[in-house]
Design a protein around this motif. Structure first.
Motif, short mmCIF file in Angstrom:
data_model
loop_
_atom_site.label_atom_id
_atom_site.label_comp_id
_atom_site.label_asym_id
_atom_site.label_seq_id
_atom_site.Cartn_x
_atom_site.Cartn_y
_atom_site.Cartn_z
N ALA A 199 0.83 -1.21 0.00
CA ALA A 199 0.00 0.00 0.00
C ALA A 199 0.87 1.26 0.00
CB ALA A 199 -0.93 -0.01 1.21
N GLY A 249 3.72 1.60 -1.38
CA GLY A 249 4.28 1.79 -2.72
C GLY A 249 3.23 2.04 -3.79
N GLY A 250 1.95 2.13 -3.39
CA GLY A 250 0.88 2.35 -4.36
C GLY A 250 0.64 1.17 -5.27
N LEU A 251 1.09 -0.01 -4.87
CA LEU A 251 0.99 -1.19 -5.74
C LEU A 251 -0.37 -1.87 -5.65
CD1 LEU A 251 4.55 -2.65 -5.02
CD2 LEU A 251 3.79 -1.32 -6.99
N HIS A 294 -3.16 -0.03 -5.52
CA HIS A 294 -4.08 0.93 -6.17
C HIS A 294 -5.35 1.14 -5.34
CE1 HIS A 294 -1.40 0.50 -9.58
NE2 HIS A 294 -1.62 -0.80 -9.59
N PRO A 314 -6.69 3.07 -1.43
CA PRO A 314 -6.29 3.91 -0.30
C PRO A 314 -6.04 3.04 0.94
CG PRO A 314 -8.64 4.14 -0.73
CD PRO A 314 -8.07 3.36 -1.88
N PHE A 315 -5.13 3.49 1.77
CA PHE A 315 -4.76 2.72 2.96
C PHE A 315 -5.95 2.47 3.87
CE2 PHE A 315 -3.27 2.52 7.38
CZ PHE A 315 -2.39 1.44 7.29
#
Length: 218
Positions: A49, A51-53, A55, A57-58
């Motif tokens: 999360a 690293g935006g991997l 896609h 939101p946390f």
């Protein structure tokens, strides 16, 4: 297991959250999940999360896993209340270990209601503790409150650690390695408890052996 699962989660993208929710639920809700990598999975998802991997939101990842964790424990508790001690009379198999169930019973006997919270951080024990609480007829409202508290601490705690450590380039580049390290650390309390129980049994049987052993005539 988590080392093989991580690339799979990367390929799935947002769907990985649903897979992770299923794993977290099964670990405590189906009595067959003691081998599932709950701790390392949460840590890894936090890193992904960050690293935006994923896609996603946390907050959504945290909410989904919290829901799965609460639901899993709640189902385990209801199984214990519905079937009582019979739930532990199943045939020994790779998916069910009677010795693991006995460890959870001893853990609950030692810590009482607090075991519902503490067991979240002890692999294997967390799989069976909700069922033990149900068998012991722990009040439903009390169990639900402890279940929610434990689930919040476990899911958000490990996710947050993974999320902030995921911003460290070294960790982000070696997710599988650090996930395995998390598994090793999470097993330490269980190993210590097993060692203590074995030492206690040895101390209890030692006097018996001395008493029953024949004496050699002078």
């Amino acid at each position: 297991m988590i080392a093989a699962l991580t690339p799979f989660l990367l390929v799935l993208g947002p769907v990985a959250l649903l897979v992770a929710m299923g794993i977290v639920f099964a670990e405590t809700g189906l009595l067959v999940g003691f081998f599932l990598p709950g701790d390392s999975l949460l840590f890894t998802l936090g890193v992904l999360a960050a690293g935006g991997l994923l896609h996603l939101p946390f907050w959504l990842v945290a909410a989904g896993l919290l829901l799965a964790a609460v639901a899993g424990d709640q189902v385990g508790y209801l199984l214990g209340r519905r079937f009582g001690p019979r739930v532990f009379s199943r045939t020994e198999s790779r998916f069910f270990s009677r010795s693991h169930a006995e460890r959870a019973q001893a853990f609950f006997a030692k810590h009482g209601p607090k075991a519902v919270v503490l067991a979240r951080f002890v692999p294997v024990v967390r799989t069976f503790t909700p069922v033990v609480a149900g068998v012991a007829r722990m009040p439903r409202r009390q169990f639900t409150a402890y279940n929610l508290l434990g689930a919040i601490a476990w899911t958000t705690g490990l996710l947050t650690v993974g999320f902030y450590l995921g911003g460290v380039p070294l960790i982000a580049a070696h997710v599988e390695l650090f996930a395995i390290g998390m598994v090793a650390l999470s097993l330490i309390p269980a190993a210590m408890g097993l060692a203590r129980s074995r030492r206690t049994r040895a101390q209890q049987t030692s006097p018996t052996l001395e008493h029953t052993s024949p004496k050699v005539a002078a």
